[in-house]
Design a protein around this motif. Structure first.
Motif, mmCIF file in Angstrom:
data_model
loop_
_atom_site.group_PDB
_atom_site.id
_atom_site.type_symbol
_atom_site.label_atom_id
_atom_site.label_comp_id
_atom_site.label_asym_id
_atom_site.label_seq_id
_atom_site.Cartn_x
_atom_site.Cartn_y
_atom_site.Cartn_z
ATOM 1 N N MET A 548 51.827 37.595 49.972
ATOM 2 C CA MET A 548 51.128 38.599 49.171
ATOM 3 C C MET A 548 52.174 39.404 48.419
ATOM 4 O O MET A 548 53.213 39.763 48.983
ATOM 5 C CB MET A 548 50.280 39.510 50.053
ATOM 6 C CG MET A 548 49.404 40.481 49.276
ATOM 7 S SD MET A 548 48.146 41.225 50.344
ATOM 8 C CE MET A 548 47.172 42.130 49.126
ATOM 9 N N ALA A 549 51.929 39.654 47.153
ATOM 10 C CA ALA A 549 52.861 40.417 46.331
ATOM 11 C C ALA A 549 52.206 41.710 45.876
ATOM 12 O O ALA A 549 51.109 41.693 45.311
ATOM 13 C CB ALA A 549 53.290 39.596 45.122
ATOM 14 N N VAL A 575 54.538 31.301 38.428
ATOM 15 C CA VAL A 575 54.780 30.894 39.817
ATOM 16 C C VAL A 575 54.429 29.421 40.029
ATOM 17 O O VAL A 575 55.064 28.728 40.836
ATOM 18 C CB VAL A 575 54.010 31.786 40.817
ATOM 19 C CG1 VAL A 575 54.506 33.220 40.736
ATOM 20 C CG2 VAL A 575 52.505 31.718 40.619
ATOM 21 N N ALA A 576 53.424 28.936 39.305
ATOM 22 C CA ALA A 576 53.051 27.525 39.438
ATOM 23 C C ALA A 576 54.192 26.620 38.993
ATOM 24 O O ALA A 576 54.421 25.557 39.567
ATOM 25 C CB ALA A 576 51.794 27.221 38.626
ATOM 26 N N LYS A 577 54.915 27.052 37.986
ATOM 27 C CA LYS A 577 56.006 26.253 37.447
ATOM 28 C C LYS A 577 57.302 26.426 38.231
ATOM 29 O O LYS A 577 58.056 25.479 38.428
ATOM 30 C CB LYS A 577 56.253 26.636 35.982
ATOM 31 C CG LYS A 577 57.352 25.829 35.312
ATOM 32 C CD LYS A 577 57.531 26.247 33.850
ATOM 33 C CE LYS A 577 58.642 25.447 33.180
ATOM 34 N NZ LYS A 577 58.829 25.865 31.759
ATOM 35 N N GLY A 578 57.559 27.647 38.704
ATOM 36 C CA GLY A 578 58.870 27.959 39.261
ATOM 37 C C GLY A 578 58.997 27.990 40.767
ATOM 38 O O GLY A 578 60.105 28.106 41.282
ATOM 39 N N LEU A 579 57.883 27.872 41.495
ATOM 40 C CA LEU A 579 57.950 27.973 42.956
ATOM 41 C C LEU A 579 57.343 26.745 43.609
ATOM 42 O O LEU A 579 56.404 26.143 43.081
ATOM 43 C CB LEU A 579 57.181 29.213 43.442
ATOM 44 C CG LEU A 579 57.713 30.583 43.037
ATOM 45 C CD1 LEU A 579 56.769 31.677 43.537
ATOM 46 C CD2 LEU A 579 59.116 30.811 43.578
ATOM 47 N N ALA A 583 55.260 28.339 48.574
ATOM 48 C CA ALA A 583 55.870 29.653 48.376
ATOM 49 C C ALA A 583 55.089 30.539 47.410
ATOM 50 O O ALA A 583 55.394 31.725 47.273
ATOM 51 C CB ALA A 583 57.308 29.495 47.879
ATOM 52 N N VAL A 584 54.099 29.983 46.722
ATOM 53 C CA VAL A 584 53.304 30.777 45.793
ATOM 54 C C VAL A 584 52.481 31.807 46.568
ATOM 55 O O VAL A 584 51.684 31.444 47.437
ATOM 56 C CB VAL A 584 52.354 29.885 44.964
ATOM 57 C CG1 VAL A 584 51.411 30.735 44.118
ATOM 58 C CG2 VAL A 584 53.155 28.920 44.098
ATOM 59 N N PRO A 585 52.645 33.127 46.307
ATOM 60 C CA PRO A 585 51.833 34.136 47.007
ATOM 61 C C PRO A 585 50.354 33.886 46.799
ATOM 62 O O PRO A 585 49.903 33.672 45.664
ATOM 63 C CB PRO A 585 52.284 35.456 46.370
ATOM 64 C CG PRO A 585 53.691 35.186 45.933
ATOM 65 C CD PRO A 585 53.670 33.752 45.457
#
Length: 649
Positions: A548-549, A575-579, A583-585
């Motif tokens: 959670m962020a 986040v979809a592209k980089g994590l 790991a996506v919150p």
């Protein structure tokens, strides 16, 4: 028999039965036997300069060359098959100028090629760095920078991820090669195309091929590895740690020999055993404990490319599996699957792993008729392990049992008080750590003084400051050294130990450790973010904690509905592209005011964790990660889906 003697024997047996029931001496003795055996082996191998992990594999090749060592997708490989294949690959590495002590980065999925590559490197005393196949971008570059390896070997399936960072990778001095054969790569691109269409297809050329198949099958004598010491790395295995980017834990030959010997005894494996592994081999659980025990025991590995609920019991039945390795999430998936006639049609007698949650343990063991669950707690960089050989209801839920015999042999396990806001260890008036009482949660410290094979601390490769930061001196007496695990546990009066939570800046989700600092840094790069803190929150019916962020936005965005909607969309795409997916919150909270910080400017997360996604406590706007791969508003209807167990997170 003399009636008096008979009475004495009966009385002694009765006392023994009572003591065993109270202190679990039989369980205790089994753990101690395994530990002492592995320690003796360590000392013998060190004395004989026979330390290399590869030598354990070679011993099996001599003992049963035509026995089945590995089964993968219906294809069997004998010990000799793997030996000859790894000889060929080792000759390819030698031809490339790779020599003893060099490092090779491996980014590969589960397959026989992973094991063959590892064996090839071990037999010529070269160190593999196991790169997580789910990472990309800055995390990948960091991992390669830490390893300082000569070559980067990867599955062609991962080529797009590698190509996206190829410039930075080559700037680090890496030569790139795919382990996938040239024929297979060409087949992927050309097999379904006409001759004319093939002319317009360009295969990437930023890498070479590991062309090992036609190399010599000549072996490498044991003398090539005679200089290998117990403290030399058998692999670098990356772990999230508690802050920042992944750290490369040193899995040395000493720990390999100790762990594989002890585990083989504790889970009662033999050459006729069939051990099913679905966990990724880039983690120490799958590679060191899973595959490694086979090199020590001679058991057959049944390797899956990845875990599948649909295929799990089918594979166990088809291959006569006797043991399988788990993480808690895997067991939950199996329990949540619809009942099937296959549930008890297998021959599995032991499941071994970590993270089995108490709420599903009894259901799992009863539904699938698993006589023994061997739950353990350890870390890739750790200096000890908690062990629980669970055969009764009394054992269920605990990560370890430390009876009087275990405590006598391995005394260095302490649970101490810690400030959950500052993460500082509490100290008494004399400056020593304060142990917690029964059923009180504390951080686990393990002895790291290096005086025994089990208390050797090697830390992280090429990261001395981070290695040192894990150590605590003068913890209980002047001059002692302990390692901070960063994990919170509690124990009962009868010495069952239970996992409570992860302290600090790491949480576990989908079987992976997630660094909150790393994720917060990634999300903070999105335009419009003023500050961001990431933490894990409990979700009913789920293992681990979901990310959670809590995000504070710039005023220009928070006051404009259209700008806010655009920000949420951009954050989702980022986040979809980089994590990695795990790991996506799963939740983001758009905070209306600044986040509270400590005196050292660390965000206070205790209250945020407690509030979680409880709409009765959280008045800020919230969004959740949907199966469509984007963030959408989170309200009472979505909350009800989660509480009912219908939501896919």
């Amino acid at each position: 028999m003399d009636p008096v003697s008979a009475a004495g024997i009966a009385a002694t047996a009765a006392v023994g039965y009572i003591l065993n029931g109270k202190y679990q001496l039989t369980k205790d003795l089994r753990i101690v036997r395994g530990g002492l055996k592995s320690r003796k082996l360590f000392e013998t191998l060190a004395k004989n300069e026979d330390c290399s992990a590869y030598n354990r594999f070679e011993e099996q090749c001599h003992a049963q060359p035509f026995g089945v060592a590995l089964v993968f997708e219906s294809t069997s490989y004998t010990w000799r098959d793997l030996e000859l294949a790894s000889n060929r690959m080792a000759h390819w590495f030698v031809a490339k100028g790779i020599k003893s002590g060099d490092r090779i980065a491996m980014m590969m999925h589960n397959s026989p090629l992973f094991i063959i590559t590892w064996l090839a490197l071990l037999k010529i005393a070269v160190v593999p760095a196991f790169i997580n196949s789910q990472i990309a971008g800055a995390v990948l570059i960091h991992s390669l920078k830490v390893a300082m390896a000569k070559l980067f070997i990867f599955d062609y399936e991962l080529a797009p991820i590698v190509q996206a960072s190829v410039g930075e990778i080559k700037d680090l001095g890496y030569d790139l090669y795919t382990i996938t054969s040239k024929q297979q790569v060409h087949g992927i691109h050309y097999s379904h195309l006409s001759e004319s269409a093939r002319q317009s297809i360009e295969i990437p050329t930023f890498f070479g091929y590991v062309e090992w198949e036609h190399q010599s099958t000549d072996g490498f004598p044991k003398s090539v590895r005679k200089h290998v010491d117990m403290k030399d790395p058998a692999a670098l295995i990356y772990t999230s740690g508690t802050t920042g980017f992944p750290k490369a834990a040193v899995m040395d030959h000493g720990r390999f020999n100790i762990a594989t010997s002890a585990w083989a005894g504790w889970i009662d494996v033999a050459p006729e055993s069939k051990v099913y592994i679905t966990l990724p081999l880039y983690h120490s659980a799958g590679s060191i404990i899973g595959v490694g025990q086979s090199w020590m025991s001679g058991s057959t590995i049944i390797l899956a490319r990845k875990f599948s609920v649909t295929n799990f019991w089918k594979d166990c039945i088809a291959y006569d599996v006797t043991h399988f390795q788990y993480i808690g999430e895997l067991c939950r998936y199996l329990v949540n699957a619809p009942p099937s006639p296959l549930d008890k049609a297998h021959k599995v007698r032991v499941a071994f792993g970590n993270g089995m949650r108490p709420d599903i343990w009894a259901k799992f063991q009863e539904r699938f008729n698993i006589p023994t669950v061997f739950e353990y707690y350890t870390m890739s960089e750790g200096t000890g392990a908690l062990l629980n050989i669970a055969t009764s209801k009394r054992d269920q839920g605990a990560v370890g049992f430390r009876g009087p015999l275990v405590r006598l042999i391995t005394p260095g396990f302490k649970l101490v008080k810690v400030d959950f806001d500052t993460e500082e260890l509490a100290r008494d008036k004399n400056g020593f750590c304060v142990e917690v009482g029964p059923n009180e949660i504390g951080e686990l410290l393990t002895l790291a003084d290096g005086k025994t094979p089990n208390s050797r601390y090697l830390g992280y490769f090429n990261q001395p400051k981070l290695s040192q930061a894990k150590l605590v001196s003068n913890a209980f007496v002047k001059g002692d050294i302990y390692m901070r695990t960063g994990d919170l546990l509690y124990k009962t009066k009868d010495q069952y130990w239970y996992f409570a939570d992860r302290a600090g800046d790491t949480y576990r989700w989908k079987g992976e450790n997630v660094s909150t600092a790393e994720i917060g840094d990634n999300m903070g790069r999105v335009d419009g973010v003023a500050s961001c803190t990431v933490y894990g929150v409990s979700v009913p019916g789920q293992d681990g904690r979901a990310g959670m962020a809590a995000i504070v936005l710039k005023d220009s965005i928070i006051q404009d509905k259209a700008a806010l909607a655009d920000f949420v969309q951009r954050m989702g795409a980022h986040v979809a592209k980089g994590l990695p997916s795990y790991a996506v919150p799963r939740f983001i909270r758009i905070c209306e005011q600044e986040l509270e910080t400590t005196g050292t400017f660390k965000n206070k997360k205790v209250e945020l964790r407690k509030e979680g996604f409880d709409l009765d406590q959280v008045k800020d706007r919230m969004y959740w990660w949907t199966p469509q791969g984007r963030y959408l508003p989170f309200g009472q209807a979505e909350n009800a889906e989660i509480l009912a167990g219908r939501a896919r997170l």
